[in-house]
Design a protein around this motif. Structure first.
Motif, PDB file in Angstrom:
ATOM      1  N   THR A   1       0.856  -1.041  -0.094  1.00 46.32           N
ATOM      2  CA  THR A   1      -0.029  -0.006   0.008  1.00 46.32           C
ATOM      3  C   THR A   1       0.689   1.132   0.086  1.00 46.32           C
ATOM      4  O   THR A   1       2.025   1.279   0.186  1.00 46.32           O
ATOM      5  CB  THR A   1      -1.083   0.255   1.176  1.00 46.32           C
ATOM      6  N   LYS A   2       0.429   2.462  -0.211  1.00 48.44           N
ATOM      7  CA  LYS A   2       0.961   3.621   0.115  1.00 48.44           C
ATOM      8  C   LYS A   2       0.028   4.489   0.802  1.00 48.44           C
ATOM      9  O   LYS A   2      -1.253   4.182   0.816  1.00 48.44           O
ATOM     10  CB  LYS A   2       1.544   4.314  -1.107  1.00 48.44           C
TER      11      LYS A   2
ATOM     12  N   ASN B   1      -2.705   7.238   2.122  1.00 48.91           N
ATOM     13  CA  ASN B   1      -3.571   8.068   1.368  1.00 48.91           C
ATOM     14  C   ASN B   1      -4.366   7.611   0.163  1.00 48.91           C
ATOM     15  O   ASN B   1      -4.673   8.263  -0.738  1.00 48.91           O
ATOM     16  CB  ASN B   1      -3.470   9.687   1.309  1.00 48.91           C
ATOM     17  N   CYS B   2      -4.163   6.393   0.036  1.00 51.64           N
ATOM     18  CA  CYS B   2      -4.739   5.646  -0.990  1.00 51.64           C
ATOM     19  C   CYS B   2      -6.140   5.087  -0.955  1.00 51.64           C
ATOM     20  O   CYS B   2      -6.211   4.019  -0.225  1.00 51.64           O
ATOM     21  CB  CYS B   2      -3.721   4.571  -1.438  1.00 51.64           C
TER      22      CYS B   2
ATOM     23  N   PHE C   1      -8.039   3.119  -2.716  1.00 53.04           N
ATOM     24  CA  PHE C   1      -7.964   1.722  -3.183  1.00 53.04           C
ATOM     25  C   PHE C   1      -7.334   0.792  -2.346  1.00 53.04           C
ATOM     26  O   PHE C   1      -7.588  -0.174  -2.096  1.00 53.04           O
ATOM     27  CB  PHE C   1      -7.463   1.638  -4.673  1.00 53.04           C
ATOM     28  N   CYS C   2      -6.395   1.267  -1.521  1.00 53.65           N
ATOM     29  CA  CYS C   2      -5.335   0.720  -0.546  1.00 53.65           C
ATOM     30  C   CYS C   2      -6.459   0.337   0.709  1.00 53.65           C
ATOM     31  O   CYS C   2      -6.508  -0.666   1.422  1.00 53.65           O
ATOM     32  CB  CYS C   2      -4.240   1.239  -0.055  1.00 53.65           C
ATOM     33  N   GLU C   3      -7.306   1.195   1.070  1.00 53.23           N
ATOM     34  CA  GLU C   3      -8.307   1.214   2.082  1.00 53.23           C
ATOM     35  C   GLU C   3      -9.293   0.243   1.936  1.00 53.23           C
ATOM     36  O   GLU C   3      -9.744  -0.514   2.907  1.00 53.23           O
ATOM     37  CB  GLU C   3      -8.790   2.552   2.530  1.00 53.23           C
TER      38      GLU C   3
ATOM     39  N   THR D   1       1.365  -0.084  -9.583  1.00 52.51           N
ATOM     40  CA  THR D   1       0.333   0.313  -8.710  1.00 52.51           C
ATOM     41  C   THR D   1      -0.006  -0.341  -7.612  1.00 52.51           C
ATOM     42  O   THR D   1       0.334  -1.300  -7.500  1.00 52.51           O
ATOM     43  CB  THR D   1      -0.685   0.362  -9.907  1.00 52.51           C
ATOM     44  N   VAL D   2      -0.646   0.665  -6.761  1.00 53.53           N
ATOM     45  CA  VAL D   2      -1.046  -0.066  -5.397  1.00 53.53           C
ATOM     46  C   VAL D   2      -2.767  -0.026  -5.280  1.00 53.53           C
ATOM     47  O   VAL D   2      -3.056   1.055  -5.808  1.00 53.53           O
ATOM     48  CB  VAL D   2      -0.420   0.559  -4.260  1.00 53.53           C
ATOM     49  N   PRO D   3      -3.180  -0.765  -4.566  1.00 57.14           N
ATOM     50  CA  PRO D   3      -2.576  -1.812  -3.850  1.00 57.14           C
ATOM     51  C   PRO D   3      -2.301  -2.868  -4.658  1.00 57.14           C
ATOM     52  O   PRO D   3      -2.759  -3.100  -5.689  1.00 57.14           O
ATOM     53  CB  PRO D   3      -3.673  -2.249  -2.707  1.00 57.14           C
TER      54      PRO D   3
ATOM     55  N   GLY E   1      -5.001  -5.558  -7.591  1.00 60.05           N
ATOM     56  CA  GLY E   1      -5.720  -4.462  -6.792  1.00 60.05           C
ATOM     57  C   GLY E   1      -6.900  -4.714  -6.237  1.00 60.05           C
ATOM     58  O   GLY E   1      -7.307  -5.957  -5.888  1.00 60.05           O
ATOM     59  N   SER E   2      -7.283  -3.815  -5.829  1.00 59.75           N
ATOM     60  CA  SER E   2      -8.962  -4.065  -4.680  1.00 59.75           C
ATOM     61  C   SER E   2      -9.866  -4.581  -5.803  1.00 59.75           C
ATOM     62  O   SER E   2     -10.624  -5.318  -5.391  1.00 59.75           O
ATOM     63  CB  SER E   2      -9.154  -2.597  -4.403  1.00 59.75           C
TER      64      SER E   2
END
Length: 249
Positions: A182-183, A185-186, A188-190, A225-227, A238-239
């Motif tokens: 993750t990174k 403030n993302c 899609f990660c959340e 790209t993350v996540p 990814g998500s």
């Protein structure tokens, strides 16, 4: 390395009555074996020493990883014991980031001697240490022991976390390892973290910029790209890909 002359099995017996000096921050306290085991189901694994190779690379980390699974099976506490002082055990716990484990500093070897597991490792400069074993204790009574075979060296065959887990729940499917890049403030990660939590997955989060770089992510996954989610060694993606994967599980 000195070999034990005998390794008695204590199944069905009461654990030794011992009190350990403990250090928390700047304060001393005491913990008794009665307090630790009374009225609880406890998994305890004992090993030769903090910061030693097998103990640090495999034995402790795997118990820490499976601690939540043990607790779902009714285990109240997962404990690691060694014939080391409380400062050493606390430093090792912090170094390993093993927040799911309670460390027991049997510095004088009293509990270990009471379990008849105290062995002489003077030939490698260790003095008296614990033979490697694990046990399930119910309300102070040893229900099951897994004792490493009485052979030269430091065998590690039966006191591992997976053997104990299989004893508690034969046929259980061992949880798959999950890693999540993750990174900050993302959104899609959340979303990915929420999806994993809702599905009951525990995961290791690798945050770009603090624990890894974008180059590391691309080298591992082929993507920048993350996540990026990995389950059981397999890249999920990814998500959106994770959501589709979980719907198909």
């Amino acid at each position: 390395m000195a070999q034990p002359t005998s390794l008695p099995n204590h199944e069905g017996k009461q654990v030794p009555d011992v009190t350990w000096p403990m250090r928390s921050g700047d304060d001393w306290s005491k913990m008794s074996s009665k307090t630790l085991f009374a009225g609880k189901k406890v998994v305890l694994f004992s090993l030769p020493g903090a910061f030693t190779p097998t103990c640090s690379s495999t034995h402790l980390p795997r118990y820490n990883q499976l601690a939540s699974t043990f607790k779902k099976l009714g285990v109240d506490e997962v404990c690691c014991m060694a014939v080391n002082d409380t400062f050493v055990m606390n430093a090792w716990l912090a170094d390993q980031e093993a927040e799911n484990i309670t460390v027991i500093p049997d510095g004088n070897g009293e509990f270990t001697a009471g379990m008849e597991m105290l062995v002489d490792k003077s030939d490698i400069g260790f003095g008296k240490r614990s033979w490697r074993y694990s046990m399930l204790v119910n309300d102070g009574i040893v229900e099951k022991m897994f004792i490493e075979p009485n052979v030269p060296g430091d065998p590690f065959e039966v006191s591992d976390a997976d053997t104990m887990l299989t004893y508690l729940a034969p046929g259980i499917k061992v949880p798959e390892d999950v890693s999540l890049f993750t990174k900050p403030n993302c959104p899609f990660c959340e979303k990915a973290k929420t999806l994993l939590k809702d599905a009951g997955y525990e995961y290791e989060e690798i945050i770009l910029g603090t624990q890894a770089t974008l180059a590391s992510l691309k080298a591992v996954s082929g993507y920048d790209t993350v996540p990026q989610v990995f389950i059981g060694g397999k890249r999920i993606g990814g998500s959106d890909e994770l959501e589709a994967y979980l719907q198909g599980v």
